[in-house]
Write an enzyme that holds these catalytic residues in place. Structure first.
Site, mmCIF file in Angstrom:
data_model
loop_
_atom_site.group_PDB
_atom_site.id
_atom_site.type_symbol
_atom_site.label_atom_id
_atom_site.label_comp_id
_atom_site.label_asym_id
_atom_site.label_seq_id
_atom_site.Cartn_x
_atom_site.Cartn_y
_atom_site.Cartn_z
ATOM 1 N N SER A 24 -10.891 0.547 2.163
ATOM 2 C CA SER A 24 -10.208 0.354 3.454
ATOM 3 C C SER A 24 -9.768 1.715 3.982
ATOM 4 O O SER A 24 -9.015 2.420 3.315
ATOM 5 C CB SER A 24 -8.976 -0.525 3.281
ATOM 6 O OG SER A 24 -9.346 -1.801 2.830
ATOM 7 N N GLU B 233 -5.220 4.817 5.521
ATOM 8 C CA GLU B 233 -4.820 4.532 4.150
ATOM 9 C C GLU B 233 -5.009 5.725 3.207
ATOM 10 O O GLU B 233 -4.083 6.065 2.480
ATOM 11 C CB GLU B 233 -5.584 3.309 3.649
ATOM 12 C CG GLU B 233 -4.757 2.479 2.712
ATOM 13 C CD GLU B 233 -5.442 2.302 1.400
ATOM 14 O OE1 GLU B 233 -4.746 2.026 0.448
ATOM 15 O OE2 GLU B 233 -6.668 2.468 1.331
ATOM 16 N N ARG C 296 0.815 -1.231 0.000
ATOM 17 C CA ARG C 296 0.000 0.000 0.000
ATOM 18 C C ARG C 296 0.842 1.271 0.000
ATOM 19 O O ARG C 296 0.435 2.294 0.535
ATOM 20 C CB ARG C 296 -0.933 0.040 1.206
ATOM 21 C CG ARG C 296 -2.130 -0.839 1.083
ATOM 22 C CD ARG C 296 -2.974 -0.395 -0.118
ATOM 23 N NE ARG C 296 -4.296 -0.991 -0.079
ATOM 24 C CZ ARG C 296 -4.573 -2.233 -0.437
ATOM 25 N NH1 ARG C 296 -3.611 -3.031 -0.874
ATOM 26 N NH2 ARG C 296 -5.798 -2.690 -0.383
#
Ligand code: EPU
Length: 341
Positions: free
Chosen positions: A241, A337, A167
């Site tokens: 997310s 995130e 990520r």
């Protein structure tokens, strides 16, 4: 063609969380050739520049953005190479990511089929190194082209240049704000997708006794799993997310196992382990709860839905409470995130 610049634009209409203030200036980019002039003009006026894709991984503060927001709409989809085993495609950064996946799946190519139904643009995919159901864009991305604000040139960056990890990439860390991605180049495979598949995908296939694995079959499976687990941002504002999964060292995991023998953990390189943050949040009892207008999604606690929040501040308060609850219970600091404008 000269670019139209809009003023005082409500950014909440351009981000899927549907929160936040206004942009002082906003313009659409349709071609790499437009970038130099508009960036220079912003520099002359000492305005910061923020590049927005589909707004599905970006949060906006209540005071908005006192600069120029460029919406990346650069088109393009071109086959630029082919061998007996693979096909290389170059895609404009402003294309919808899922349109790209759909088109490559229609070409019977594999490599990104598990990344189906992810909202956002192709140019945003490498920024957070999108990943789902066993694939990451870093595995198929060969290179990308970007305008480098430091040198005022369009440059080609290799996969290694991008510093991909879980990520993450340099575009959201060491080189934050430096590049405007204009295209990405992916190498996809003619061979069919092969097991082992991600657990949820395998279960879906087994339930239907599917043993013929094509890119289309995997795409359909992923779309069905996602539709069941993840809220559609068009109907229920969210950014997928909201937290990254937690990465811990082996001693930490061993320590946690003493108190929580059932803690799920997945192996990562370098003796690191990934612990699903959805599980951590669920254990705090917050799954399904409404905090300051933000709903902790009842099907995956990693997702926050803006149900009735009226400001970024509401979201920030909910976030602080969730992070605090996980820290108090597990001594793990979870991180957000989406990027902040
Ligand atoms: N889990 C729980 N409770 C929850 C949620 C998850 O216990 O409320 C546990 C379960 O043990 C489950 C495990 O977490 O087996 C993994 O859950 P899931 O497969 O749903 O995936 P995730 O870890 O929650 C990640 C990505 C998703 C991606 C899925 C599938 C991150 C931050 N998220 O979620 O990506 O779709 O895997 O590969 O890595 C996104 O980034 O926006 C996104 C949706």
């Amino acid at each position: 063609m000269s670019i139209t610049i809009h003023t005082d634009v409500p950014l909440k209409n351009y981000v899927t969380m549907r929160l936040g203030g206004r942009a002082r200036f906003m313009a659409d980019l349709h071609s790499p050739s437009e970038i130099h002039e508009i960036v220079q003009r912003a520099k002359e006026q000492q305005l910061p520049v923020f590049v927005l894709g589909g707004g599905s991984n970006t949060l906006v503060h209540d005071d908005g953005y006192q600069g120029l927001v460029l919406r990346n709409r650069i088109p393009g989809f071109e086959v630029i190479g082919e061998t007996a085993s693979d096909v290389t495609i170059k895609v404009g950064a402003g294309e919808s990511w899922d349109d790209v996946v759909r088109r490559t799946v229609e070409m019977r190519l594999s490599g990104i089929e598990a990344l189906s139904a992810i909202p956002g643009t192709a140019g945003a995919a490498p920024v957070q190194n999108i990943g789902a159901y066993g694939q990451e864009v870093a595995e198929t991305l060969i290179s990308l082209e970007a305008y480098d604000e430091q040198t005022s040139q369009i440059v080609t960056l290799s996969n290694a240049d991008c510093l991909f990890s879980y990520r993450n990439s340099m575009f959201r860390s060491s080189a934050l704000g430096r590049y405007i991605i204009t295209s990405i180049t992916l190498r996809l495979f003619k061979a069919a997708p092969a097991p082992p598949f991600y657990k949820a995908v395998q279960e879906y296939l087994d339930e239907r006794s599917t043993t013929l694995y094509t890119p289309e079959v995997i795409r359909q499976a992923v779309m069905a799993i996602r539709a069941d687990k993840l809220p559609d941002p068009k109907e229920r504002p969210n950014t997928g997310s909201f937290f990254k999964n937690a990465i811990v060292e082996d001693w930490q995991l061993n320590d946690l196992k003493k108190d929580y023998p059932d803690i799920p953990a997945y192996d990562m390189p370098d003796q690191l382990y990934k612990i699903p943050t959805g599980w951590l949040i669920e254990q705090t009892g917050l799954k399904g709860q409404l905090l300051h207008g933000m709903r902790v999604h009842d099907k995956n606690a990693l997702v926050l839905i803006n149900e009735s929040a009226t400001s970024y501040e509401d979201l920030a308060t909910a976030r602080t409470e969730i992070i605090g609850a996980v820290r108090d219970k597990f001594r793990i600091q979870i991180s957000q995130e989406p990027l902040e404008m």
